[in-house]
Write a protein that holds these residues in place. Sequence first.
Motif, PDB file in Angstrom:
ATOM      1  N   ALA A 122      23.091  -3.176 -30.325  1.00  0.00           N
ATOM      2  CA  ALA A 122      23.932  -2.224 -30.153  1.00  0.00           C
ATOM      3  C   ALA A 122      25.396  -2.586 -30.844  1.00  0.00           C
ATOM      4  N   ALA A 123      26.188  -1.817 -31.078  1.00  0.00           N
ATOM      5  CA  ALA A 123      27.278  -1.944 -31.933  1.00  0.00           C
ATOM      6  C   ALA A 123      28.433  -1.344 -30.955  1.00  0.00           C
ATOM      7  N   ILE A 124      29.655  -1.907 -31.359  1.00  0.00           N
ATOM      8  CA  ILE A 124      30.869  -1.535 -30.528  1.00  0.00           C
ATOM      9  C   ILE A 124      32.092  -1.892 -31.233  1.00  0.00           C
ATOM     10  N   ALA A 125      33.035  -0.848 -31.648  1.00  0.00           N
ATOM     11  CA  ALA A 125      34.372  -1.257 -32.151  1.00  0.00           C
ATOM     12  C   ALA A 125      35.388  -1.658 -31.068  1.00  0.00           C
ATOM     13  N   VAL A 142      34.050  -4.983 -35.300  1.00  0.00           N
ATOM     14  CA  VAL A 142      32.912  -4.411 -34.979  1.00  0.00           C
ATOM     15  C   VAL A 142      32.026  -5.290 -34.356  1.00  0.00           C
ATOM     16  N   LEU A 143      31.607  -5.355 -32.999  1.00  0.00           N
ATOM     17  CA  LEU A 143      30.566  -6.345 -32.362  1.00  0.00           C
ATOM     18  C   LEU A 143      29.213  -5.854 -32.469  1.00  0.00           C
ATOM     19  N   LYS A 144      28.346  -6.744 -32.980  1.00  0.00           N
ATOM     20  CA  LYS A 144      27.147  -6.237 -33.011  1.00  0.00           C
ATOM     21  C   LYS A 144      26.319  -7.239 -32.117  1.00  0.00           C
ATOM     22  N   LEU A 145      25.588  -6.735 -31.305  1.00  0.00           N
ATOM     23  CA  LEU A 145      24.384  -7.317 -30.388  1.00  0.00           C
ATOM     24  C   LEU A 145      23.127  -7.218 -30.785  1.00  0.00           C
ATOM     25  N   ARG A 146      22.288  -8.326 -30.718  1.00  0.00           N
ATOM     26  CA  ARG A 146      21.052  -8.172 -30.682  1.00  0.00           C
ATOM     27  C   ARG A 146      20.239  -7.486 -29.329  1.00  0.00           C
ATOM     28  N   PRO A 147      19.044  -6.935 -29.460  1.00  0.00           N
ATOM     29  CA  PRO A 147      18.580  -6.716 -28.103  1.00  0.00           C
ATOM     30  C   PRO A 147      18.859  -7.538 -27.050  1.00  0.00           C
ATOM     31  N   LEU A 185      25.913   1.233 -23.059  1.00  0.00           N
ATOM     32  CA  LEU A 185      25.196   0.178 -23.347  1.00  0.00           C
ATOM     33  C   LEU A 185      23.830   0.520 -22.902  1.00  0.00           C
ATOM     34  N   VAL A 186      23.679   1.046 -21.686  1.00  0.00           N
ATOM     35  CA  VAL A 186      22.375   1.561 -20.962  1.00  0.00           C
ATOM     36  C   VAL A 186      21.597   2.437 -21.865  1.00  0.00           C
ATOM     37  N   GLU A 187      22.594   3.418 -22.484  1.00  0.00           N
ATOM     38  CA  GLU A 187      21.888   4.526 -23.377  1.00  0.00           C
ATOM     39  C   GLU A 187      21.497   3.855 -24.611  1.00  0.00           C
ATOM     40  N   THR A 188      21.773   2.744 -25.084  1.00  0.00           N
ATOM     41  CA  THR A 188      21.255   2.132 -26.276  1.00  0.00           C
ATOM     42  C   THR A 188      19.924   1.459 -26.118  1.00  0.00           C
ATOM     43  N   HIS A 204      32.838   2.711 -27.332  1.00  0.00           N
ATOM     44  CA  HIS A 204      31.514   2.994 -26.621  1.00  0.00           C
ATOM     45  C   HIS A 204      30.466   2.385 -27.436  1.00  0.00           C
ATOM     46  N   PHE A 205      29.219   1.808 -26.969  1.00  0.00           N
ATOM     47  CA  PHE A 205      28.138   1.349 -27.501  1.00  0.00           C
ATOM     48  C   PHE A 205      27.427   2.341 -28.318  1.00  0.00           C
ATOM     49  N   GLU A 206      27.043   1.933 -29.434  1.00  0.00           N
ATOM     50  CA  GLU A 206      26.062   2.932 -30.181  1.00  0.00           C
ATOM     51  C   GLU A 206      24.981   2.018 -30.469  1.00  0.00           C
ATOM     52  N   PRO A 207      23.599   2.533 -30.546  1.00  0.00           N
ATOM     53  CA  PRO A 207      22.529   1.817 -30.871  1.00  0.00           C
ATOM     54  C   PRO A 207      22.261   1.444 -32.456  1.00  0.00           C
ATOM     55  N   LEU A 208      21.823   0.284 -32.746  1.00  0.00           N
ATOM     56  CA  LEU A 208      21.706  -0.059 -33.994  1.00  0.00           C
ATOM     57  C   LEU A 208      20.324   0.184 -34.324  1.00  0.00           C
ATOM     58  N   PRO A 209      20.078   0.449 -35.895  1.00  0.00           N
ATOM     59  CA  PRO A 209      18.569   0.569 -36.278  1.00  0.00           C
ATOM     60  C   PRO A 209      17.864  -0.790 -35.977  1.00  0.00           C
ATOM     61  N   GLY A 210      16.747  -0.483 -35.546  1.00  0.00           N
ATOM     62  CA  GLY A 210      15.981  -1.784 -35.197  1.00  0.00           C
ATOM     63  C   GLY A 210      16.168  -2.542 -33.787  1.00  0.00           C
ATOM     64  N   GLY A 211      16.992  -1.966 -32.922  1.00  0.00           N
ATOM     65  CA  GLY A 211      17.351  -2.386 -31.753  1.00  0.00           C
ATOM     66  C   GLY A 211      18.657  -3.123 -31.567  1.00  0.00           C
TER      67      GLY A 211
END
Length: 200
Positions: A13-16, A131-136, A194-197, A4-11
């Motif tokens: 999301a990340a997911i393993a 770990v995939l990290k996405l910008r906003p 992802l919506v939650e993040t 599942h996606f989790e929020p990243l500090p500063g905006g």
Amino acid sequence: MAGHFEPLPGGGAAIALDEVEISILRSLAVQLLELIGPGDGGAEDEDPLARLFAEGPSEPPADPALARLFPDAYGGPDVKPDSAEEGEARERSSEFRRFTENDLRTRKREDALAVVRSLDSVTAAGDGGAVLKLRPEESRQWLGALNDLRLAIGTRLEIAADDDSEMLFRLPDDDPRKPMVMAYLWLGGLQETLVETLMP
């Protein structure tokens, strides 16, 4: 973070993801690109004003999945068939489609391409996971692509409403729809987290 996606500090999301999940997501995004179709081939030096006023199709797509991705803007279940109201709704939908579908296709194509590119850029760890990290902005593109994938798959599975998803959990393992159902449910979980993040 797994699954599942989790929020990243500063905006963002990340997911393993493991290699299989990356491969499935990439394959689905490529299939979505194929379904949406190629761009208008607009070269960089093409007149931007001409591109702005280029007309798109006026009729809805024949493919039910595409028709779900590019629905009519007017009409609906409340409009009586073969009525003057239906004819007027069809005419307004046709006009609206001519001037909006090209841009909508471009946006959907860009969203799916963003998924492919971000998956291609992810570096696998020693255990085969990453770990995939996405910008906003990438998160919003992923959200659009996940939504489009679920709409297309749901149409193929003939899912008319969210209530139908309960039936999907009870499909026997030997049902030929089972792999696509599992993908549909998995994408729904990804979409929800992802919506939650993105929420403040």
